[in-house]
Enzyme design. Structure first.
Site, PDB file in Angstrom:
ATOM      1  N   HIS B  84       0.824  -1.214   0.000  1.00  0.00           N
ATOM      2  CA  HIS B  84       0.000   0.000   0.000  1.00  0.00           C
ATOM      3  C   HIS B  84       0.859   1.267   0.000  1.00  0.00           C
ATOM      4  O   HIS B  84       0.378   2.334  -0.359  1.00  0.00           O
ATOM      5  CB  HIS B  84      -1.052  -0.017   1.121  1.00  0.00           C
ATOM      6  N   ASP B 221       1.036  -7.816   2.274  1.00  0.00           N
ATOM      7  CA  ASP B 221       1.178  -6.385   2.017  1.00  0.00           C
ATOM      8  C   ASP B 221       2.652  -5.980   1.912  1.00  0.00           C
ATOM      9  O   ASP B 221       3.189  -5.305   2.792  1.00  0.00           O
ATOM     10  CB  ASP B 221       0.474  -5.603   3.136  1.00  0.00           C
ATOM     11  N   SER B 651       3.923   1.995   8.631  1.00  0.00           N
ATOM     12  CA  SER B 651       3.664   1.109   7.498  1.00  0.00           C
ATOM     13  C   SER B 651       4.968   0.850   6.778  1.00  0.00           C
ATOM     14  O   SER B 651       5.688   1.794   6.444  1.00  0.00           O
ATOM     15  CB  SER B 651       2.681   1.774   6.528  1.00  0.00           C
TER      16      SER B 651
END
Lengths: 714, 714
Positions: B84, B221, B651
């Site tokens: 992402h 991810d 992240s």
């Protein structure tokens, strides 16, 4: 016959088998298990303390009340079951001023205990094997239908004769393994049962439909009852003079609970399972019956809810109907999701292949069981054709009273045309006269627009998809080749005279010939339905008669093949499940632990139903954990999981520890275990019990009942 | 000043404190921890191997890319981050024919690696403390606003000067503890980053919005990038001649994974936390800001979805907008549910009472910190008044472009009336001329009917509830005493000339006096909004200036009171979280285990987005677990939980084992940990990482990249 060596081997296997956690065992089967293995798991009772076929034992304290199980827990006839099992009796004692459903109820003394009208308590005293007698009766039957009837009559006759032999006794003969075994049960029937203590709905039904069939659970689903008998100690109808029943056996209540890994036994009267089905039968349920059921019940709920929109009184009146529809709906959902997940069909197919190979490998086996699987599969294929048909027809009969009445009119007129002795049961001249009065009633379907027509829409929507041989009788005449359900309903109700009571009576009086010639659309449809119902009844009886032969041989072959003891499918007789307190993984990444606590009640409490804990509970939970809290959990345990093998009818089942003491009351199983009716699964078969420590804490702190605690030894 | 004894005690405490799992520690703070305690938990690295303020260390391999973190994992500049985080770069390389979002991408060789335009990679080389210099600059300030500006200017000046001192260096001064500490970061900025391998969306985004912020998680991810530099080894813009960057430090990738209880460290650039708020500030967020945000974002999503109904092209175009709105909405929901559950306000209140008692008990403390809490509470009470106001105003400015433009017109006209040197930044004559061209554009709000007006409805719905001092400027003029939002919108858009570009330009040209006298409803409203925005900006700067004094003293007092080291709130600088692989209880009766597996992917896979595993994954998962499967789990691990202290910005954070080897890539935290921004919670603070074994298995079996596996040492 089995070669002798195999028989001997089989007996050895049976005798030495440790009791597995799978199985709803008969008392005699449990006694045949490896008792040493049970002792190693923590059982301290001897066989005789647990159950003696003539004298009973701790197991005798497991009683049946209506469709539920219960336990006798004091020498004074005190019994514990689920709140939902006693719900009707609590409701019948409630008024707007004294609403025991909402407020709960505690009798401060024996005098205040309220009659639980409608509840009957049954104690099993003795069990006898009557297989030979029934088999003898069925031997002469020439057709499947005759066989079915001969067995029905023999069971009835044996039971009635046994009742004559002992006072105050109710008897019943139950069939096991498709008629491979028949047992005669001697029971004491106690009709005077009273309400002792029930929690408010905000405890006894905490979580409502949302939590139903689910874990984690925080429901205090229990109610205390007391059995009463006449002053002479014999069962008697309700009377002020009656005295508490003094059972021969009762269970001690434990306040110590169980921990993860502990042995427990779930005792009770499981209602119905289908563990020995073929791949064809399970596939049919998975692909046809349960998806149709899920759709039909989902839409029935919508119809019912819409029918009460803006009408709070009706909403209240149909709330228990909706509750029971929702229960079936959630069960169907669990089946639709769980049967594929558990890969039941695949496993059945593999087993059938293995079985066929085993049979083929030996001429003797081949001679004995070479055709049994094919015969059973053929029966199941035939049954599959009608499975959804029966569901759709049943929905119509139950929720479309006007069309059902006209169908009954057609059926009764046809029977009425025969000599009385040739008619089906229930269609004597006297019964038909009573029927006629019903046909004349103007108020057949009070909810014609809001319920009957929408439900007919559901029925007609499902009809075209029914398989060729299993179409709904009369449907093709009604449909006239179109699939426009709105038009069918318009024709059915708009162009029929049958909405007029006088027209119905006139038609009935005109007799079956007039019916046969009628072109009234509802009469034409109903006539087709009546023929359909007649065929359905005969077919089901003949099929049951056929299964008495094929099904019994299938079980025999299975026992020989697997070389192990089989437990019979549940049939509302007394059973034992051996289990451990144990969590499970509902999905990857998660583990459900086997205990919930008061903290969880507080976390779920919203103040609004179904999560409305009473203020007294909230106050006590925050301040007063008391003597029944678990030191390990640092809180009062509320519910627990074990890998017991349970189904409907096990509601209210006592859950005992190794000493035979009551530690829980079973009241549900988990969502992932709904398909358990078709096969136990070590990873997901879990039953849910209310922890007795929660019950005791409630009686101590929230709905104080010191006299009850004293009676229980606290 | 603190009595000397206390200071000495404090230093002892700091030096000997074991690193707790709570905390986003500065590198220098981690070095000051009890390293022996870390070694006992499994850390094998020495302090110098981990991080040296001048020379760097394994920590230097933790880099920043845009708003995310990443890790350098080979001597050839290979980096790993979240899918992402690289989404935009993958999208920009995709066409309808070569859709790397849907299909995934693997470069078969270095030549095939694609420019990841828009991604910049930053490597921290050195960190210096510049607190004294900044404090010196702020000392002369006479007002809160001056102080704010002085500090801003000093930070800017120091950074620019430092950049002059070293080649190829980007510098930044960050503020910690409300300006109690300032650190200068020297970074290498690498603008040529390329795409090496990205999984298809059905892996990298598996679970989509449904699983976002949740456990159990089954998302792969991750994306692999590579940093490139000029042939001379120095950072350079993209060029074919560029060569792979050879970092001084990089992390080895482990294929062995971690088990429950193992030590891990999460390294990265967390964006923003508010751990040292008062009870007043948290209560205001809990009661006002997050409920308003939840409502506004829920309704924004509805508006956006409705605006694309029946228009698949628009639906596609706004899908990422909806995704980001949904992310904020779910965060707000987590706050609304979690803040009360965690009882943050109650705990803060108790702590403030304890603190006040401690201060009052000693005259010296009282002299030093006697008023600090009250001053801070007063600041927070003032801020609380404007909290929802700022949210509502921000929503208007972002989603109502026509009214925003007219507001900007009013603002710019007022600035334009002043001498150029007195104006706010951004309002020079040149900038205003460019603005004017915008006012003349006919296409301001392409979605006036479908987006701007419905969003204005949301804004106006929320306006009446804003507290007295924090009303939306211009609202009362627009409302005219009524609460009829429909009528306000009708007036605002229907009775205004401002929908006409020529009228806007004419008004702007007429100047501020004309605007002041206009009775056009949109101009009146926009004029009020412009004044409001002006006040809001000044207020926020002054408040920040005030907090530079009060907030810093608050932290000082807290350190003295608690006698322990504090970690500063997250501010996108390099931090370390020390953690263990650990599950948690999301609710009573359940435990989330710390690993998920491929079995869970198969169970979730429906074939439909967001649960559409690619066929290659399904085939491999069923047949080929290979060398990266975990023997303990009997499957390939997919994601894992640890009790790391993370927030947005983490992240892509590398998760390392005790040897400093990469075992996971952080990408989310759990729903119950959303309120973690206001306080870490040992029971529920869990971050979610993709397991490197899953990444390696994917590169081995599903999206084969043998050259990458070789580069990683497999």
């Amino acid at each position: 016959m089995l070669p002798l060596k195999s028989v001997a081997l089989l007996l050895v296997l049976l005798a030495s088998a440790p009791a597995p956690d799978e199985g709803q065992w008969l008392p005699e089967q449990l006694l045949a298990m490896d008792w040493e293995a049970l002792r190693a798991r923590g059982l301290e009772l001897t066989r005789d303390e647990f159950w003696h076929p003539e004298k009973g034992g701790i197991l005798s304290a497991t009683v049946q009340i209506n469709g539920c199980s219960a336990a006798l827990i004091s020498p004074e006839g005190l019994a514990i079951t689920n709140h939902h099992c006693a719900f009707g009796a609590i409701q019948r004692n409630s008024t707007v001023e004294k609403n025991y459903i909402e407020e709960g109820f505690v009798a401060a003394s024996r005098e205040e205990e309220l009659p639980a009208h409608g509840i009957v308590l049954r104690v099993v005293r003795k069990i006898e094997d009557v297989t030979a007698e029934v088999h003898e009766a069925q031997a002469a039957a020439k057709t499947d239908l005759e066989r079915y009837q001969a067995v029905q009559q023999a069971q009835e006759r044996i039971a009635r004769e046994a009742e004559q032999s002992a006072a105050d006794t109710e008897c019943q003969v139950s069939s096991f393994f498709n008629g491979r075994k028949y047992l005669l049960y001697y029971r004491t029937r106690i009709p005077d049962v009273r309400l002792v203590a029930a929690p408010p709905r905000g405890i006894g039904e905490f979580g409502g439909e949302t939590d139903n069939w689910m874990w984690p659970r925080h429901t205090g689903d229990f109610t205390l009852l007391r059995a009463y008998v006449g002053p002479d100690g014999k069962p008697a109808r309700y009377s002020k003079q009656n005295v508490p029943y003094q059972p021969k056996h009762w269970m001690k209540v434990s306040g110590k609970g169980v921990k993860e890994g502990d042995l427990v036994m779930i005792l009770g009267y499981p209602g119905r399972t289908e563990r020995y089905l073929t791949s064809v039968a399970v596939a049919s349920r998975q692909e046809n019956q349960f998806p149709a059921r899920l759709d039909i019940y989902t839409r029935l709920i919508e119809v019912m809810e819409a029918s009460a929109a803006g009408d709070p009184e009706r909403a209240l009146a149909i709330s228990s109907t909706i509750k029971s529809l929702a229960n079936v709906q959630k069960n169907a959902l669990g089946m639709v999701k769980g049967l594929p997940r558990n890969e039941v069909v695949r496993r059945k197919l593999e087993e059938e292949q293995e079985f066929s190979k085993w049979v083929a490998a030996d001429p003797e086996r081949n001679a004995r069981w070479g055709t049994v699987l094919d015969e059973l599969l053929a029966l199941d294929r035939e049954a599959a054709v009608f499975e959804t048909h029966d569901l759709v027809l049943g929905t119509l009969l139950r929720y479309c009273p006007l069309v059902s009445m006209v169908m009954d009119l057609c059926y009764a007129a046809e029977e009425g045309a025969k000599p009385e002795e040739d008619r089906d049961r229930g269609y004597s001249d006297r019964q038909n006269r009573r029927r006629r009065r019903g046909f004349a009633s103007p108020q057949v379907s009070g909810d014609l627009e809001t319920v009957e027509k929408p439900v007919m829409g559901i029925v007609l929507d499902h009809s075209p998809a029914l398989p060729e041989g299993g179409r709904l009788g009369g449907f093709d005449d009604l449909a006239q080749g179109s699939s426009d359900v709105g038009a069918m309903i318009e024709r059915l109700y708009g162009e029929s005279e049958m909405t007029d009571p006088e027209a119905r009576v006139a038609l009935f009086d005109a007799g079956f010939d007039a019916i046969r010639e009628s072109t009234d659309p509802m009469v034409v449809f109903a006539r087709g339905l009546a023929s359909d119902l007649r065929r359905t009844r005969l077919r089901n009886r003949a099929s049951a008669g056929r299964r008495l032969v094929v099904g019994a041989r299938w079980i025999e072959a299975q026992e020989a093949w697997r070389g192990k003891a089989f437990y019979p499918d549940a049939n509302s007789t007394l059973r034992i499940s051996v289990a451990s307190v144990k969590g499970y993984s509902p999905f990857d990444g998660a583990w459900y632990v086997p205990h919930t606590t008061l903290k969880g009640v507080l976390a779920k409490n919203t103040g609004e139903p179904p999560f409305n804990s009473p203020p007294a509970l909230l106050a006590a939970a925050r301040q007063d954990l008391g003597r029944f809290a678990s030191p390990e959990l640092g809180d009062v345990p509320v519910c627990f999981l074990s890998d017991g093998d349970t189904t409907g009818g096990n509601s209210g089942s006592p859950v005992i520890n190794g000493k035979g003491e009551l530690v829980g009351v079973n009241f549900d199983r988990v969502f992932e275990n709904i398909p358990g009716d078709f096969g136990w699964n070590a990873d997901r078969s879990r039953n849910v019990s209310v922890d007795l420590r929660y019950v005791l804490w409630l009686l101590d702190k929230v709905m104080p009942a010191p006299q009850v605690l004293k009676e229980l030894g606290f």
